[in-house]
Design a protein around this motif. Structure first.
Motif, PDB file in Angstrom:
ATOM      1  N   ASN A  19      -0.214  -2.806 -53.232  1.00 23.86           N
ATOM      2  CA  ASN A  19      -1.264  -3.535 -52.534  1.00 23.86           C
ATOM      3  C   ASN A  19      -1.981  -2.673 -51.504  1.00 23.86           C
ATOM      4  N   ALA A  20      -1.239  -1.758 -50.873  1.00 24.92           N
ATOM      5  CA  ALA A  20      -1.796  -0.987 -49.758  1.00 24.92           C
ATOM      6  C   ALA A  20      -2.556   0.259 -50.208  1.00 24.92           C
ATOM      7  N   SER A  21      -2.593   0.530 -51.492  1.00 28.84           N
ATOM      8  CA  SER A  21      -3.178   1.779 -51.983  1.00 28.84           C
ATOM      9  C   SER A  21      -4.419   1.527 -52.831  1.00 28.84           C
ATOM     10  N   ASP A  22      -5.357   2.459 -52.740  1.00 29.66           N
ATOM     11  CA  ASP A  22      -6.528   2.437 -53.618  1.00 29.66           C
ATOM     12  C   ASP A  22      -6.333   3.347 -54.824  1.00 29.66           C
ATOM     13  N   THR A  23      -5.171   3.987 -54.890  1.00 30.82           N
ATOM     14  CA  THR A  23      -4.887   4.938 -55.965  1.00 30.82           C
ATOM     15  C   THR A  23      -3.767   4.431 -56.848  1.00 30.82           C
ATOM     16  N   ILE A  24      -3.965   4.487 -58.146  1.00 25.51           N
ATOM     17  CA  ILE A  24      -2.928   4.126 -59.107  1.00 25.51           C
ATOM     18  C   ILE A  24      -1.959   5.300 -59.232  1.00 25.51           C
ATOM     19  N   ARG A  25      -0.668   5.030 -59.072  1.00 25.39           N
ATOM     20  CA  ARG A  25       0.341   6.096 -59.077  1.00 25.39           C
ATOM     21  C   ARG A  25       0.853   6.348 -60.481  1.00 25.39           C
ATOM     22  N   PHE A  26       0.997   7.637 -60.834  1.00 29.99           N
ATOM     23  CA  PHE A  26       1.597   8.017 -62.109  1.00 29.99           C
ATOM     24  C   PHE A  26       3.116   8.001 -61.968  1.00 29.99           C
ATOM     25  N   VAL A  27       3.785   7.156 -62.723  1.00 32.54           N
ATOM     26  CA  VAL A  27       5.246   7.133 -62.737  1.00 32.54           C
ATOM     27  C   VAL A  27       5.771   8.263 -63.617  1.00 32.54           C
ATOM     28  N   LYS A  28       5.007   8.617 -64.644  1.00 35.63           N
ATOM     29  CA  LYS A  28       5.347   9.713 -65.542  1.00 35.63           C
ATOM     30  C   LYS A  28       4.318  10.829 -65.385  1.00 35.63           C
ATOM     31  N   PRO A  29       4.734  12.100 -65.485  1.00 33.72           N
ATOM     32  CA  PRO A  29       3.787  13.208 -65.319  1.00 33.72           C
ATOM     33  C   PRO A  29       2.693  13.239 -66.374  1.00 33.72           C
ATOM     34  N   TRP A  30       2.909  12.594 -67.493  1.00 33.22           N
ATOM     35  CA  TRP A  30       1.932  12.574 -68.586  1.00 33.22           C
ATOM     36  C   TRP A  30       1.122  11.282 -68.620  1.00 33.22           C
ATOM     37  N   ALA A  31       1.161  10.500 -67.508  1.00 32.89           N
ATOM     38  CA  ALA A  31       0.583   9.161 -67.504  1.00 32.89           C
ATOM     39  C   ALA A  31      -0.948   9.134 -67.494  1.00 32.89           C
ATOM     40  N   GLN A  32      -1.606  10.289 -67.332  1.00 31.97           N
ATOM     41  CA  GLN A  32      -3.063  10.312 -67.424  1.00 31.97           C
ATOM     42  C   GLN A  32      -3.521  10.353 -68.875  1.00 31.97           C
ATOM     43  N   GLY A  33      -2.572  10.567 -69.769  1.00 29.94           N
ATOM     44  CA  GLY A  33      -2.890  10.625 -71.186  1.00 29.94           C
ATOM     45  C   GLY A  33      -3.828  11.775 -71.493  1.00 29.94           C
ATOM     46  N   THR A  34      -4.740  11.554 -72.410  1.00 26.77           N
ATOM     47  CA  THR A  34      -5.717  12.589 -72.768  1.00 26.77           C
ATOM     48  C   THR A  34      -7.042  12.380 -72.039  1.00 26.77           C
ATOM     49  N   PHE A  35      -7.079  11.440 -71.093  1.00 27.97           N
ATOM     50  CA  PHE A  35      -8.301  11.237 -70.319  1.00 27.97           C
ATOM     51  C   PHE A  35      -8.540  12.418 -69.389  1.00 27.97           C
ATOM     52  N   SER A  36      -9.789  12.821 -69.267  1.00 33.58           N
ATOM     53  CA  SER A  36     -10.141  13.869 -68.303  1.00 33.58           C
ATOM     54  C   SER A  36     -10.052  13.281 -66.896  1.00 33.58           C
ATOM     55  N   SER A  37     -10.071  14.152 -65.898  1.00 26.74           N
ATOM     56  CA  SER A  37     -10.013  13.685 -64.508  1.00 26.74           C
ATOM     57  C   SER A  37     -11.190  12.776 -64.207  1.00 26.74           C
ATOM     58  N   GLN A  38     -12.368  13.108 -64.741  1.00 33.47           N
ATOM     59  CA  GLN A  38     -13.549  12.289 -64.510  1.00 33.47           C
ATOM     60  C   GLN A  38     -13.406  10.914 -65.160  1.00 33.47           C
ATOM     61  N   GLN A  39     -12.871  10.865 -66.378  1.00 32.39           N
ATOM     62  CA  GLN A  39     -12.654   9.585 -67.054  1.00 32.39           C
ATOM     63  C   GLN A  39     -11.655   8.725 -66.290  1.00 32.39           C
ATOM     64  N   TRP A  40     -10.587   9.372 -65.794  1.00 31.22           N
ATOM     65  CA  TRP A  40      -9.568   8.626 -65.070  1.00 31.22           C
ATOM     66  C   TRP A  40     -10.120   8.066 -63.764  1.00 31.22           C
ATOM     67  N   ILE A  41     -10.907   8.854 -63.034  1.00 25.08           N
ATOM     68  CA  ILE A  41     -11.505   8.389 -61.783  1.00 25.08           C
ATOM     69  C   ILE A  41     -12.417   7.190 -62.046  1.00 25.08           C
ATOM     70  N   HIS A  42     -13.199   7.261 -63.128  1.00 21.31           N
ATOM     71  CA  HIS A  42     -14.086   6.154 -63.479  1.00 21.31           C
ATOM     72  C   HIS A  42     -13.279   4.895 -63.804  1.00 21.31           C
ATOM     73  N   LEU A  43     -12.190   5.050 -64.555  1.00 24.22           N
ATOM     74  CA  LEU A  43     -11.351   3.913 -64.908  1.00 24.22           C
ATOM     75  C   LEU A  43     -10.693   3.328 -63.667  1.00 24.22           C
ATOM     76  N   GLN A  44     -10.204   4.181 -62.782  1.00 28.17           N
ATOM     77  CA  GLN A  44      -9.554   3.725 -61.560  1.00 28.17           C
ATOM     78  C   GLN A  44     -10.538   2.975 -60.665  1.00 28.17           C
ATOM     79  N   ASN A  45     -11.761   3.470 -60.574  1.00 29.87           N
ATOM     80  CA  ASN A  45     -12.787   2.780 -59.785  1.00 29.87           C
ATOM     81  C   ASN A  45     -13.111   1.410 -60.381  1.00 29.87           C
ATOM     82  N   THR A  46     -13.118   1.332 -61.723  1.00 29.26           N
ATOM     83  CA  THR A  46     -13.369   0.045 -62.384  1.00 29.26           C
ATOM     84  C   THR A  46     -12.293  -0.970 -62.017  1.00 29.26           C
ATOM     85  N   PHE A  47     -11.035  -0.533 -62.039  1.00 25.85           N
ATOM     86  CA  PHE A  47      -9.945  -1.431 -61.671  1.00 25.85           C
ATOM     87  C   PHE A  47     -10.006  -1.805 -60.194  1.00 25.85           C
TER      88      PHE A  47
END
Length: 284
Positions: A19-47
């Motif tokens: 609740n206190a964070s604006d950032t989604i935390r990766f529990v696994k080191p591979w949790a960004q999948g094949t998304f680029s950093s830009q794609q992930w930032i866009h998805l995180q902003n959408t959420f």
């Protein structure tokens, strides 16, 4: 208001969002999948925008419908990816633990036996064309693409196989003339595991998805029983452990240890007392 979120890939947790964070935390080191950093930032902003809108909408609905506080709402959404790029998606909403509505194809629909006030909520939600299009985009396009990427980047961990270890013991007796047989299975990865007490080919007790299977039997019927463990990493060779009656109860072990400790302390005390008595007699 408080919002918390978790993301799972099958039985494996991959993300968390407090609740206190604006950032989604990766529990696994591979949790960004094949998304680029830009794609992930866009998805995180959408959420992030979705979370803010969700809180605002809930406050408006609570005021409009005179809903009582405190209240708890749960959203469960995601997709199931099948071979050949086929996928099925879902998005369900629950109020106070009761399923009230779902997103079906292109619109919100009430759950069976939902309260009457849910119809008004759905009417308002379905008028918001922008939100519906965003939900469709997330479920139909982003979710399958992201899941396939996770399956690729997390392949080594997802395909990891660790063989189980198994052993037998007896628990505290359920009653006069009865035995509690316990078949333990541990150290395996991943789930599920299949554990079953057998007599020949006949099943006696099912412990599927459990780390142990117990069987309450009459003492005279324990002979011939075996615990069978099936697991994917065993290559079709099941683990079979036969009950031979030599397994000591945990309660009995603890009792024996306690008695031994007491006996040891008693011997030490007697030895000390005899020495003190001998010293006293020498003095006299």
């Amino acid at each position: 208001m408080r919002t918390d979120a978790l993301a799972w890939l099958g039985e494996l947790q991959t993300h968390s969002w407090s609740n206190a964070s604006d950032t989604i935390r990766f529990v696994k080191p591979w949790a960004q999948g094949t998304f680029s950093s830009q794609q992930w930032i866009h998805l995180q902003n959408t959420f992030r925008v979705f979370r803010s809108s969700f809180i605002r909408d809930i406050q408006e609905f609570a005021k409009m419908l005179s809903l009582e506080y405190p209240m708890e709402l749960q959203l469960s959404g995601g997709c199931e990816v099948h071979p050949g790029n086929d996928s099925e998606h879902f998005l369900h909403v629950a109020h106070q633990g009761e399923h009230i509505l779902s997103f079906q194809r292109t619109a919100w629909e009430p759950a069976p036996q939902a309260p009457q006030w849910v119809d008004l909520v759905i009417k308002v939600l379905n008028q918001n064309k922008g939100t519906k299009e965003t939900v469709q985009w997330l479920l139909n396009d982003i979710c399958p693409q992201f899941v396939n990427g996770l399956l690729e980047t997390g392949k080594s961990e997802l395909e990891k196989q660790v063989k189980p270890e198994a052993w037998l013991s007896s628990g505290l007796s359920p009653g006069p003339g009865r035995l509690l047989l316990v078949c333990h299975v541990s150290g395996f990865y991943p789930k599920p595991v299949w554990v079953m007490w057998m007599r020949g080919e006949q099943e006696h007790a099912d412990g599927t998805w459990h780390l142990q299977a117990t069987l309450d039997v009459a003492a005279g019927e324990a002979a011939g029983l075996a615990c069978r463990v099936k697991y994917s990493s065993l290559g079709g060779q099941d683990l079979v452990l036969y009950w031979d009656g030599s397994h000591t109860s945990v309660g009995l072990v603890l009792l024996v240890v306690t008695c031994l400790v007491f006996l040891f302390m008693l011997i030490l005390g007697l030895t000390f007392w005899i020495r003190r008595l001998s010293s006293y007699e020498d003095f006299l």
